[in-house]
Scaffold this motif. Structure first.
Motif, PDB file in Angstrom:
ATOM      1  N   MET A  32       3.484  10.889  -1.308  1.00  0.00           N
ATOM      2  CA  MET A  32       2.177  10.425  -0.812  1.00  0.00           C
ATOM      3  C   MET A  32       2.298   9.163   0.023  1.00  0.00           C
ATOM      4  O   MET A  32       1.548   8.958   0.963  1.00  0.00           O
ATOM      5  N   SER A  33       3.264   8.272  -0.303  1.00  0.00           N
ATOM      6  CA  SER A  33       3.283   7.005   0.425  1.00  0.00           C
ATOM      7  C   SER A  33       3.747   7.185   1.866  1.00  0.00           C
ATOM      8  O   SER A  33       3.501   6.326   2.698  1.00  0.00           O
ATOM      9  N   ASP A  34       4.401   8.323   2.163  1.00  0.00           N
ATOM     10  CA  ASP A  34       4.798   8.571   3.549  1.00  0.00           C
ATOM     11  C   ASP A  34       3.764   9.351   4.351  1.00  0.00           C
ATOM     12  O   ASP A  34       3.933   9.540   5.550  1.00  0.00           O
ATOM     13  N   TYR A  47      -4.508  10.737  -8.049  1.00  0.00           N
ATOM     14  CA  TYR A  47      -3.810  11.502  -9.102  1.00  0.00           C
ATOM     15  C   TYR A  47      -2.605  10.714  -9.611  1.00  0.00           C
ATOM     16  O   TYR A  47      -2.339  10.656 -10.803  1.00  0.00           O
ATOM     17  N   HIS A  48      -1.883  10.104  -8.665  1.00  0.00           N
ATOM     18  CA  HIS A  48      -0.698   9.322  -9.028  1.00  0.00           C
ATOM     19  C   HIS A  48      -1.082   8.167  -9.959  1.00  0.00           C
ATOM     20  O   HIS A  48      -0.416   7.899 -10.956  1.00  0.00           O
ATOM     21  N   LYS A  49      -2.175   7.499  -9.614  1.00  0.00           N
ATOM     22  CA  LYS A  49      -2.613   6.371 -10.427  1.00  0.00           C
ATOM     23  C   LYS A  49      -3.034   6.826 -11.823  1.00  0.00           C
ATOM     24  O   LYS A  49      -2.714   6.191 -12.824  1.00  0.00           O
ATOM     25  N   LEU A 137       3.827  -6.628  -4.021  1.00  0.00           N
ATOM     26  CA  LEU A 137       3.803  -5.788  -5.226  1.00  0.00           C
ATOM     27  C   LEU A 137       4.200  -4.347  -4.929  1.00  0.00           C
ATOM     28  O   LEU A 137       4.781  -3.669  -5.770  1.00  0.00           O
ATOM     29  N   LYS A 138       3.917  -3.903  -3.715  1.00  0.00           N
ATOM     30  CA  LYS A 138       4.355  -2.557  -3.333  1.00  0.00           C
ATOM     31  C   LYS A 138       5.885  -2.501  -3.335  1.00  0.00           C
ATOM     32  O   LYS A 138       6.483  -1.553  -3.832  1.00  0.00           O
ATOM     33  N   GLU A 139       6.500  -3.560  -2.776  1.00  0.00           N
ATOM     34  CA  GLU A 139       7.971  -3.632  -2.782  1.00  0.00           C
ATOM     35  C   GLU A 139       8.496  -3.668  -4.215  1.00  0.00           C
ATOM     36  O   GLU A 139       9.486  -3.020  -4.543  1.00  0.00           O
ATOM     37  N   VAL A 140       7.815  -4.453  -5.064  1.00  0.00           N
ATOM     38  CA  VAL A 140       8.233  -4.564  -6.464  1.00  0.00           C
ATOM     39  C   VAL A 140       8.151  -3.189  -7.147  1.00  0.00           C
ATOM     40  O   VAL A 140       9.098  -2.742  -7.807  1.00  0.00           O
ATOM     41  N   HIS A 141       7.023  -2.511  -6.929  1.00  0.00           N
ATOM     42  CA  HIS A 141       6.811  -1.183  -7.521  1.00  0.00           C
ATOM     43  C   HIS A 141       7.938  -0.242  -7.083  1.00  0.00           C
ATOM     44  O   HIS A 141       8.520   0.478  -7.882  1.00  0.00           O
ATOM     45  N   GLU A 142       8.262  -0.304  -5.797  1.00  0.00           N
ATOM     46  CA  GLU A 142       9.289   0.564  -5.239  1.00  0.00           C
ATOM     47  C   GLU A 142      10.668   0.235  -5.847  1.00  0.00           C
ATOM     48  O   GLU A 142      11.385   1.125  -6.293  1.00  0.00           O
TER      49      GLU A 142
HETATM   50  C1  HEM Z   1       5.682   5.319 -14.646  1.00  0.00           C
HETATM   51  C2  HEM Z   1       4.685   5.413 -13.790  1.00  0.00           C
HETATM   52  C3  HEM Z   1       4.849   5.393 -12.301  1.00  0.00           C
HETATM   53  C4  HEM Z   1       5.885   5.872 -11.528  1.00  0.00           C
HETATM   54  C5  HEM Z   1       7.157   6.588 -11.978  1.00  0.00           C
HETATM   55  C6  HEM Z   1       5.544   5.560 -10.152  1.00  0.00           C
HETATM   56  C7  HEM Z   1       6.344   5.892  -9.062  1.00  0.00           C
HETATM   57  C8  HEM Z   1       6.030   5.592  -7.742  1.00  0.00           C
HETATM   58  C9  HEM Z   1       6.901   5.830  -6.620  1.00  0.00           C
HETATM   59  C10 HEM Z   1       8.309   6.414  -6.672  1.00  0.00           C
HETATM   60  C11 HEM Z   1       6.241   5.419  -5.505  1.00  0.00           C
HETATM   61  C12 HEM Z   1       6.759   5.430  -4.061  1.00  0.00           C
HETATM   62  C13 HEM Z   1       7.296   4.076  -3.729  1.00  0.00           C
HETATM   63  C14 HEM Z   1       7.651   3.991  -2.272  1.00  0.00           C
HETATM   64  O1  HEM Z   1       8.592   4.651  -1.876  1.00  0.00           O
HETATM   65  O2  HEM Z   1       6.959   3.263  -1.571  1.00  0.00           O
HETATM   66  C15 HEM Z   1       4.939   4.943  -5.906  1.00  0.00           C
HETATM   67  C16 HEM Z   1       3.951   4.474  -5.043  1.00  0.00           C
HETATM   68  C17 HEM Z   1       2.700   4.040  -5.457  1.00  0.00           C
HETATM   69  N1  HEM Z   1       2.274   3.863  -6.761  1.00  0.00           N
HETATM   70 FE1  HEM Z   1       3.282   4.376  -8.418  1.00  0.00          FE
HETATM   71  N2  HEM Z   1       4.326   4.932 -10.112  1.00  0.00           N
HETATM   72  C18 HEM Z   1       3.867   4.806 -11.407  1.00  0.00           C
HETATM   73  C19 HEM Z   1       2.680   4.232 -11.813  1.00  0.00           C
HETATM   74  C20 HEM Z   1       1.674   3.773 -10.967  1.00  0.00           C
HETATM   75  C21 HEM Z   1       0.389   3.249 -11.397  1.00  0.00           C
HETATM   76  C22 HEM Z   1      -0.064   3.098 -12.839  1.00  0.00           C
HETATM   77  C23 HEM Z   1      -0.306   2.933 -10.260  1.00  0.00           C
HETATM   78  C24 HEM Z   1      -1.693   2.352 -10.099  1.00  0.00           C
HETATM   79  C25 HEM Z   1      -2.583   2.244 -11.028  1.00  0.00           C
HETATM   80  C26 HEM Z   1       0.542   3.257  -9.135  1.00  0.00           C
HETATM   81  C27 HEM Z   1       0.173   3.074  -7.814  1.00  0.00           C
HETATM   82  C28 HEM Z   1       0.967   3.399  -6.728  1.00  0.00           C
HETATM   83  C29 HEM Z   1       0.535   3.302  -5.350  1.00  0.00           C
HETATM   84  C30 HEM Z   1      -0.853   2.830  -4.866  1.00  0.00           C
HETATM   85  C31 HEM Z   1       1.615   3.692  -4.562  1.00  0.00           C
HETATM   86  C32 HEM Z   1       1.640   3.822  -3.037  1.00  0.00           C
HETATM   87  C33 HEM Z   1       1.990   2.560  -2.367  1.00  0.00           C
HETATM   88  C34 HEM Z   1       1.693   2.732  -0.894  1.00  0.00           C
HETATM   89  O3  HEM Z   1       2.250   3.646  -0.290  1.00  0.00           O
HETATM   90  O4  HEM Z   1       0.925   1.927  -0.392  1.00  0.00           O
HETATM   91  N3  HEM Z   1       1.728   3.761  -9.589  1.00  0.00           N
HETATM   92  N4  HEM Z   1       4.847   5.048  -7.275  1.00  0.00           N
END
Ligand code: HEM
Lengths: 184, 181
Positions: A32-34, A47-49, A137-142
């Motif tokens: 989805m992020s791409d 759905y992801h959230k 935070l996006k970088e951190v999440h990634e």
């Molecule tokens: C264990 C749970 C989760 C996993 C395994 C996960 C995994 C991922 C992965 C692999 C990406 C792509 C990162 C990238 O390449 O940029 C991503 C993006 C994202 N995740 Fe998660 N995620 C999780 C939980 C969450 C939660 C709880 C939220 C929000 C409430 C969330 C919000 C997002 C959003 C908004 C993006 C897209 C960022 C963007 O493209 O702007 N994620 N997540």
């Protein structure tokens, strides 16, 4: 069969449910992020959230279980460094499956998109809107996700090694149908 | 020409009623909106607009307003969204750079609440619309505050794939805040 003690059914169910949901949330996040901005993208992000928040809630339940139970002991044959590695990977995995959803939640708040669980339950925004912080935070999440990917590969690799090479019944403790000698 | 007439009528009316206020403090006024995406409320604003409003707090029914919004000045919440909503299926700002509202009547609704009736023009389409508002006098200024629902699809805002209202709701709450001196 060196050890027959297995995890409780609660632990087994939570483990596989969380694993299954992570195997869905991870590729969904990458995909989805791409995407270009589109209705589909907005749907998938939601759905992801929801998936991520579910993983977070199940993990909290799992940690509560874990706090009251000691997992079955590791086989005698395992070396000290292997025990240390096992415990480190398990603890880091727990840490990441808490930290990853948290970073996602914070990222969404910073980007100004609240999380509304299943479209009905609005979760509080722990931080205010701040675009620069949202990008960080996006970088951190990634990064956390790539860290988890590495650990999951090690985790699965070790489980398979125990099953096929050491044949010590470790995998069957988490996957009871493999346990042919001690079927319930 | 219409604008000139509006200004002229505005000038003449300020001679007629001494208490009428008509100097809109643009830097203190805002036009914002809240849309719902997957049931998530997302805030946005228009950074540039012009507003000719004249209203006498003792006689609000004689008030008039003409608002013109520079649609390309939209901040819809994210960079992606800002690019998207200027495009053809949303506001198509190239062909329709402005949206406007011109009041035809102000009605008193009682207990300090009023309603402006008038014509809203967006994307070349003009519809009758109504905007309820309140008036508040404060330290030498008059504050007009109001919120009204706008159905985006009535004006063809977000067509094609985006007309799916289960993703982006049809109803958008528009919030205005004008400070007059
Ligand atoms: C264990 C749970 C989760 C996993 C395994 C996960 C995994 C991922 C992965 C692999 C990406 C792509 C990162 C990238 O390449 O940029 C991503 C993006 C994202 N995740 Fe998660 N995620 C999780 C939980 C969450 C939660 C709880 C939220 C929000 C409430 C969330 C919000 C997002 C959003 C908004 C993006 C897209 C960022 C963007 O493209 O702007 N994620 N997540």
């Amino acid at each position: 069969m060196t050890t027959s003690a297995r995890y409780t059914f609660t632990a087994i169910r939570l483990h596989w449910l969380i694993a299954f949901l992570i195997f869905a949330a991870f590729p969904l996040g990458l995909y989805m992020s791409d995407l270009e901005l589109s209705p589909l993208k907005l749907q998938l992000i939601s759905y992801h959230k929801w998936l991520g928040v579910t993983i977070f809630l199940l993990t909290v339940a799992r940690l509560a279980w874990r706090a009251k139970h000691t997992p079955p002991p590791l086989p005698e044959a395992m070396l000290a460094w292997q025990r240390t590695a096992t415990h480190s990977v398990h603890h880091l995995l727990y840490l990441l499956i808490i930290a990853i959803p948290l970073s996602g939640w914070l990222m969404s708040s910073a980007k100004g998109f609240q999380t509304v669980y299943f479209g009905v339950l609005p979760l509080p925004d722990l931080i205010g809107k701040d675009k620069a912080l949202g990008d960080i935070l996006k970088e951190v999440h990634e990064l956390l996700n790539y860290g988890m990917l590495g650990l999951v590969i090690a985790h699965v690799g070790a489980a398979l090694k125990h099953h096929f090479i050491d044949r010590d019944g470790i995998l069957a403790r988490m996957l009871p149908f493999l346990d042919k000698e001690n079927r319930p | 020409m219409i604008r000139l007439l509006a200004i002229l009528s505005l000038l003449s009316s300020s001679f007629a009623y001494g208490a009428e206020l008509s100097a809109v403090q643009l830097n203190k006024s805002t036009i914002a909106f809240v849309s719902r995406q997957m049931n998530v409320p997302v805030e946005g604003i228009f950074k540039q607009f012009s507003a000719q409003i004249s209203i006498d707090p003792t006689k609000p029914e004689a008030g008039r307003a003409r608002i013109e919004i520079d649609l390309a000045s939209i901040d819809a919440g994210s960079t992606d969204a800002n690019d998207e909503v200027k495009g053809k299926s949303w506001f198509n700002t190239r062909e329709f750079p402005k949206a406007s509202f011109a009041s035809s009547e102000v009605k008193a609704l009682g207990s300090g609440r009023f309603e402006a009736l008038g014509k809203m023009t967006i994307k070349g389409k003009t519809l009758e619309s109504r905007a309820p508002f309140t008036l508040k006098q404060e330290k030498g200024v008059l504050i007009l505050d109001g919120t009204f629902p706008l159905k985006r699809l009535d004006f063809g805002i977000g067509s094609g794939l985006w007309s799916d209202t289960s993703v982006v709701a049809d109803e958008v709450q528009v919030k205005f805040h004008f400070v007059l001196k």
